[in-house]
Design a protein around this motif. Structure first.
Motif, mmCIF file in Angstrom:
data_model
loop_
_atom_site.group_PDB
_atom_site.id
_atom_site.type_symbol
_atom_site.label_atom_id
_atom_site.label_comp_id
_atom_site.label_asym_id
_atom_site.label_seq_id
_atom_site.Cartn_x
_atom_site.Cartn_y
_atom_site.Cartn_z
ATOM 1 N N MET A 1 -22.974 -4.161 -4.102
ATOM 2 C CA MET A 1 -22.605 -5.290 -4.944
ATOM 3 C C MET A 1 -21.189 -5.775 -4.606
ATOM 4 S SD MET A 1 -22.320 -5.508 -9.125
ATOM 5 C CE MET A 1 -24.071 -5.160 -9.342
ATOM 6 N N ILE A 2 -21.032 -7.087 -4.450
ATOM 7 C CA ILE A 2 -19.731 -7.659 -4.116
ATOM 8 C C ILE A 2 -18.837 -7.623 -5.350
ATOM 9 C CG2 ILE A 2 -18.519 -9.739 -3.359
ATOM 10 C CD1 ILE A 2 -21.045 -10.558 -1.894
ATOM 11 N N ASP A 3 -17.590 -7.201 -5.150
ATOM 12 C CA ASP A 3 -16.641 -7.166 -6.260
ATOM 13 C C ASP A 3 -16.328 -8.584 -6.736
ATOM 14 O OD1 ASP A 3 -16.302 -4.359 -6.332
ATOM 15 O OD2 ASP A 3 -14.959 -4.466 -4.609
ATOM 16 N N ARG A 4 -16.158 -8.729 -8.051
ATOM 17 C CA ARG A 4 -15.885 -10.046 -8.613
ATOM 18 C C ARG A 4 -14.482 -10.533 -8.222
ATOM 19 N NH1 ARG A 4 -18.514 -12.435 -12.413
ATOM 20 N NH2 ARG A 4 -20.080 -12.074 -10.803
ATOM 21 N N LEU A 5 -13.463 -9.691 -8.462
ATOM 22 C CA LEU A 5 -12.085 -10.075 -8.149
ATOM 23 C C LEU A 5 -11.413 -8.927 -7.400
ATOM 24 C CD1 LEU A 5 -9.752 -12.236 -8.758
ATOM 25 C CD2 LEU A 5 -9.079 -10.660 -10.583
ATOM 26 N N VAL A 6 -10.739 -9.252 -6.315
ATOM 27 C CA VAL A 6 -9.994 -8.249 -5.559
ATOM 28 C C VAL A 6 -8.565 -8.742 -5.358
ATOM 29 C CG1 VAL A 6 -9.784 -6.948 -3.425
ATOM 30 C CG2 VAL A 6 -12.054 -7.431 -4.365
ATOM 31 N N LEU A 7 -7.603 -7.953 -5.801
ATOM 32 C CA LEU A 7 -6.200 -8.213 -5.532
ATOM 33 C C LEU A 7 -5.734 -7.216 -4.484
ATOM 34 C CD1 LEU A 7 -6.622 -9.429 -8.478
ATOM 35 C CD2 LEU A 7 -4.171 -9.101 -8.775
ATOM 36 N N GLY A 8 -5.226 -7.729 -3.376
ATOM 37 C CA GLY A 8 -4.782 -6.852 -2.306
ATOM 38 C C GLY A 8 -3.311 -7.053 -1.983
ATOM 39 N N SER A 9 -2.482 -6.067 -2.373
ATOM 40 C CA SER A 9 -1.051 -6.079 -2.076
ATOM 41 C C SER A 9 -0.377 -7.382 -2.525
ATOM 42 C CB SER A 9 -0.806 -5.862 -0.574
ATOM 43 O OG SER A 9 -1.340 -4.622 -0.163
ATOM 44 N N VAL A 10 -0.706 -7.834 -3.731
ATOM 45 C CA VAL A 10 -0.161 -9.095 -4.249
ATOM 46 C C VAL A 10 1.297 -8.903 -4.666
ATOM 47 C CG1 VAL A 10 -0.333 -10.804 -6.097
ATOM 48 C CG2 VAL A 10 -2.397 -9.973 -4.972
ATOM 49 N N THR A 11 2.137 -9.830 -4.243
ATOM 50 C CA THR A 11 3.573 -9.760 -4.516
ATOM 51 C C THR A 11 4.067 -11.116 -4.999
ATOM 52 O OG1 THR A 11 3.900 -8.085 -2.806
ATOM 53 C CG2 THR A 11 5.846 -9.303 -3.509
ATOM 54 N N LYS A 12 5.005 -11.101 -5.970
ATOM 55 C CA LYS A 12 5.617 -12.341 -6.440
ATOM 56 C C LYS A 12 7.074 -12.081 -6.788
ATOM 57 C CE LYS A 12 5.961 -16.613 -7.743
ATOM 58 N NZ LYS A 12 5.901 -17.719 -6.761
ATOM 59 N N ASN A 13 7.969 -12.896 -6.196
ATOM 60 C CA ASN A 13 9.401 -12.785 -6.459
ATOM 61 C C ASN A 13 9.912 -14.057 -7.133
ATOM 62 O OD1 ASN A 13 9.455 -10.293 -5.037
ATOM 63 N ND2 ASN A 13 9.670 -11.396 -3.097
ATOM 64 N N TYR A 14 10.842 -13.881 -8.054
ATOM 65 C CA TYR A 14 11.577 -14.993 -8.632
ATOM 66 C C TYR A 14 13.045 -14.776 -8.272
ATOM 67 C CZ TYR A 14 7.352 -15.899 -11.335
ATOM 68 O OH TYR A 14 6.053 -16.172 -11.718
ATOM 69 N N GLY A 15 13.470 -15.372 -7.158
ATOM 70 C CA GLY A 15 14.814 -15.091 -6.670
ATOM 71 C C GLY A 15 14.904 -13.622 -6.290
ATOM 72 N N PRO A 16 15.935 -12.922 -6.779
ATOM 73 C CA PRO A 16 16.086 -11.498 -6.444
ATOM 74 C C PRO A 16 15.201 -10.571 -7.275
ATOM 75 C CG PRO A 16 17.903 -12.197 -7.832
ATOM 76 C CD PRO A 16 17.092 -13.433 -7.546
ATOM 77 N N VAL A 17 14.511 -11.140 -8.273
ATOM 78 C CA VAL A 17 13.695 -10.320 -9.177
ATOM 79 C C VAL A 17 12.277 -10.187 -8.628
ATOM 80 C CG1 VAL A 17 12.757 -10.095 -11.504
ATOM 81 C CG2 VAL A 17 15.055 -11.036 -11.167
ATOM 82 N N ALA A 19 8.868 -9.599 -9.617
ATOM 83 C CA ALA A 19 8.041 -9.559 -10.824
ATOM 84 C C ALA A 19 6.762 -8.766 -10.593
ATOM 85 C CB ALA A 19 7.708 -10.983 -11.272
ATOM 86 N N VAL A 20 6.198 -8.898 -9.419
ATOM 87 C CA VAL A 20 4.982 -8.166 -9.042
ATOM 88 C C VAL A 20 5.210 -7.583 -7.656
ATOM 89 C CG1 VAL A 20 2.545 -8.391 -8.437
ATOM 90 C CG2 VAL A 20 3.425 -9.582 -10.436
ATOM 91 N N LYS A 21 4.974 -6.265 -7.524
ATOM 92 C CA LYS A 21 5.301 -5.574 -6.281
ATOM 93 C C LYS A 21 4.049 -4.911 -5.686
ATOM 94 C CE LYS A 21 9.525 -4.217 -8.717
ATOM 95 N NZ LYS A 21 10.325 -3.053 -9.214
ATOM 96 N N ASP A 22 3.450 -5.559 -4.723
ATOM 97 C CA ASP A 22 2.396 -4.923 -3.919
ATOM 98 C C ASP A 22 1.278 -4.345 -4.793
ATOM 99 O OD1 ASP A 22 1.277 -4.144 -1.477
ATOM 100 O OD2 ASP A 22 2.110 -2.134 -1.640
ATOM 101 N N ILE A 23 0.737 -5.170 -5.707
ATOM 102 C CA ILE A 23 -0.302 -4.701 -6.630
ATOM 103 C C ILE A 23 -1.689 -4.920 -6.042
ATOM 104 C CG2 ILE A 23 -1.471 -5.267 -8.803
ATOM 105 C CD1 ILE A 23 1.156 -5.394 -10.171
ATOM 106 N N SER A 24 -2.518 -3.873 -6.130
ATOM 107 C CA SER A 24 -3.903 -3.939 -5.658
ATOM 108 C C SER A 24 -4.820 -3.302 -6.697
ATOM 109 C CB SER A 24 -4.070 -3.197 -4.320
ATOM 110 O OG SER A 24 -3.240 -3.733 -3.324
ATOM 111 N N PHE A 25 -5.887 -3.998 -7.069
ATOM 112 C CA PHE A 25 -6.973 -3.398 -7.851
ATOM 113 C C PHE A 25 -8.178 -4.327 -7.800
ATOM 114 C CE2 PHE A 25 -4.649 -5.837 -11.081
ATOM 115 C CZ PHE A 25 -5.658 -6.467 -11.791
ATOM 116 N N THR A 26 -9.325 -3.811 -8.247
ATOM 117 C CA THR A 26 -10.591 -4.526 -8.140
ATOM 118 C C THR A 26 -11.257 -4.638 -9.503
ATOM 119 O OG1 THR A 26 -10.931 -3.764 -5.874
ATOM 120 C CG2 THR A 26 -12.885 -4.467 -7.084
#
Length: 527
Positions: A1-17, A19-26
């Motif tokens: 069965m194909i996974d509905r949502l996959v996050l792979g190493s997702v990262t988000k920066n706001y300037g030097p902050v 906010a999200v650091k290399d997040i992965s889950f299914t």
């Protein structure tokens, strides 16, 4: 069965902050997948990335095996991803069907709106989820739960595949929460996946199949719900055990009344409300949503003008007429809606904290910025407010830190009485613990406190005495030693057997699922 949502190493920066650091889950199809963490842990940022409100700086997101990089929430909605927040944003003066089909109205052969087909389709979709709402009725006056249901049905118009519910039960009664859980069951039975975000850990355990915990923008764990106890979740979120939270040392209470309400009346909301609070006492106002608790607080503070009755503060008796007058007399009111009524979110932390105490920080009519900064620094440190600078805008803070700013703001006025309306609504367990600690310290210092909360465990743990509000009046009073959830909720229902029975069913269900070491089984939801 194909996974509905996959996050792979997702990262988000706001300037030097980061906010999200290399997040992965299914997230799998047709499951409830809870996302938990403290305020500021990165949950809101992840929701923005999934729904197209923000673009990730790194990593990949895929939906049903197809990589996606949405530019706007409209793109995400078209792909079947919708978020419903704790304060739904719909159009109250349009009817239910118009809100459901906003932007995608069914049209006839000549392009005109086909109202008959719109109402029939809306009624069918509402009925499929077991929601009894007339599609021709307006949203004005509808409960938060009903508005959420309308927004969920609206999401279903776009071939819904992933629904994100952000603190959906924060303003709901137990009975309304049960209805929402039934709607969630209906959606997952159709194969819709649900990401469920809540600070109520017992609720998370009750409805979820899988749980992901994030802390400081990083992934901590993803596991089946049955493998994580509430204590495990708290430890993963903050690194401390559940037993270290929600405790209050009861301090001596003065004999003399420090604050009184006498015969207060506001037509359409409440009649003949009277009570007294002694120095060092925490008096709880419990009741169902819409019972009139907030209106009582607003009348005491002068936001609403009562037609009869008075308040007495340090022997001074008067009828409240304006917030300015009540602040001058020493009343501090922390409102339920912090962003709309409690803070100026476009201003900085320091400005918000110092605003009510500005007269003490001015010289010859000019603001003393040195004194202002020094004044605010103490409260920021005391309340452990996380921010890069004192001038950071309040709307850039997490919900928990905004709540701390609001509490610090009113504490800075050195009041004689505190009225706290849902002071821990929508904040994480660690922030809630700190807020409880500060409230306890105020009571220990002799301040009279009125605490309004829809969280019964909070009311029972924090209050010395509990008044139950229902039907526009105070219907029961319980001392700390005699109050139980059952007694308080039965009184709050005020003769409504349906509400009382719903809550008792909710409690029995929770009790059955916690009978073994406080663990909730993965299969606790009805299927």
């Amino acid at each position: 069965m194909i996974d509905r949502l996959v996050l792979g190493s997702v990262t988000k920066n706001y300037g030097p902050v980061e906010a999200v650091k290399d997040i992965s889950f299914t997230v799998k199809p047709g499951v409830v997948h809870a996302l938990v963490g403290e305020n500021g842990a990165g949950k809101s940022t992840l929701v923005k990335l999934i729904t197209g409100m923000e673009r990730p700086d790194g990593g990949a997101i895929s939906l049903d095996g197809v990589p996606c990089r949405f530019s706007t929430p409209i793109d995400a909605r078209s792909a079947g991803i919708t978020a419903v927040y704790q304060d739904p944003k719909l159009f109250p003066h349009l009817d239910v069907a118009e809100n459901i089909f906003m932007g995608i109205y069914p049209r006839g052969v000549f392009g005109f709106l086909d109202r008959k087909r719109m109402y029939e389709k809306a009624a069918r979709m509402l009925g499929e989820l077991g929601v009894d709402i007339d599609p021709r009725s307006h949203l004005v006056g509808r409960s938060v739960a009903e508005i959420q249901f309308v927004e969920i049905v609206r999401a279903m118009c776009a071939d819904l595949r992933l629904l994100i519910l952000d603190e959906p039960t924060s303003s709901l009664t137990p009975a309304e929460s049960e209805r929402l859980f039934s709607v969630i069951d209906s959606l997952t039975a159709r194969g819709v996946s649900v990401i469920f975000i809540s600070h109520r850990l017992q609720e998370v355990k009750l409805v979820s199949d899988f749980i992901t915990v994030i802390r400081d923008g990083e992934h901590v764990v993803t596991a089946p719900a049955e493998e994580l106890s509430e204590n495990d979740l708290v430890h993963c979120m903050v690194g401390r055990e559940l037993s270290s939270f929600f405790s209050r040392a009861v301090a001596p209470i003065e004999e003399k009344n420090a604050f009184e309400v006498r015969g207060l009346e506001l037509p359409g909301y409440f009649d003949d409300v009277s009570f007294a609070v002694r120095g060092g006492e925490i008096l709880g106002l419990a009741g169902l949503v819409g019972a009139g608790r907030t209106e009582i607080a607003e009348a005491i503070f002068g936001i609403r003008t009562p037609v009869a009755g008075t308040v007495v503060i340090d022997g001074v008796e008067l009828r409240p007429s304006s917030p300015e007058e009540m602040v001058r007399l020493g009343v501090a009111y922390v409102p339920e809606e912090r962003d709309e009524n409690g803070l100026i979110t476009e201003m900085g932390i320091s400005s918000n904290i110092c605003l009510p105490a500005m007269r003490r920080l001015t010289a010859t009519g000019l603001i003393n910025h040195v004194a202002e900064t020094s004044f605010a620094e103490g409260y920021v440190e005391d309340f452990e407010i996380k921010s890069r600078t004192l001038d950071s805008r309040v709307d850039t803070l997490s919900g928990g830190d905004r709540q701390k700013v609001m509490l610090a703001k009113w504490l800075a006025t050195v009041p004689k009485v505190f009225i706290l309306d849902e002071p821990t609504r929508g904040i994480d367990v660690a922030t809630k613990s700190l807020v409880h600690q500060r409230i306890s310290e105020l009571a220990s210092a002799g301040f009279p406190i009125v605490l309004i909360s829809s969280d019964l465990p909070e009311i029972l743990a924090m209050c010395d005495r509990i008044l139950v509000v229902a039907g526009g009046g105070i219907v029961a009073e319980f001392d700390r030693s005699e109050a139980t959830q059952e007694r308080v909720m039965t009184a709050a229902a005020c003769g409504s057997e349906r509400e009382a029975a719903a809550y008792r069913s909710y409690e029995r269900r929770s009790a059955r699922e916690t009978e073994k070491d406080g663990h909730f089984p993965c299969g606790s939801r009805s299927r």
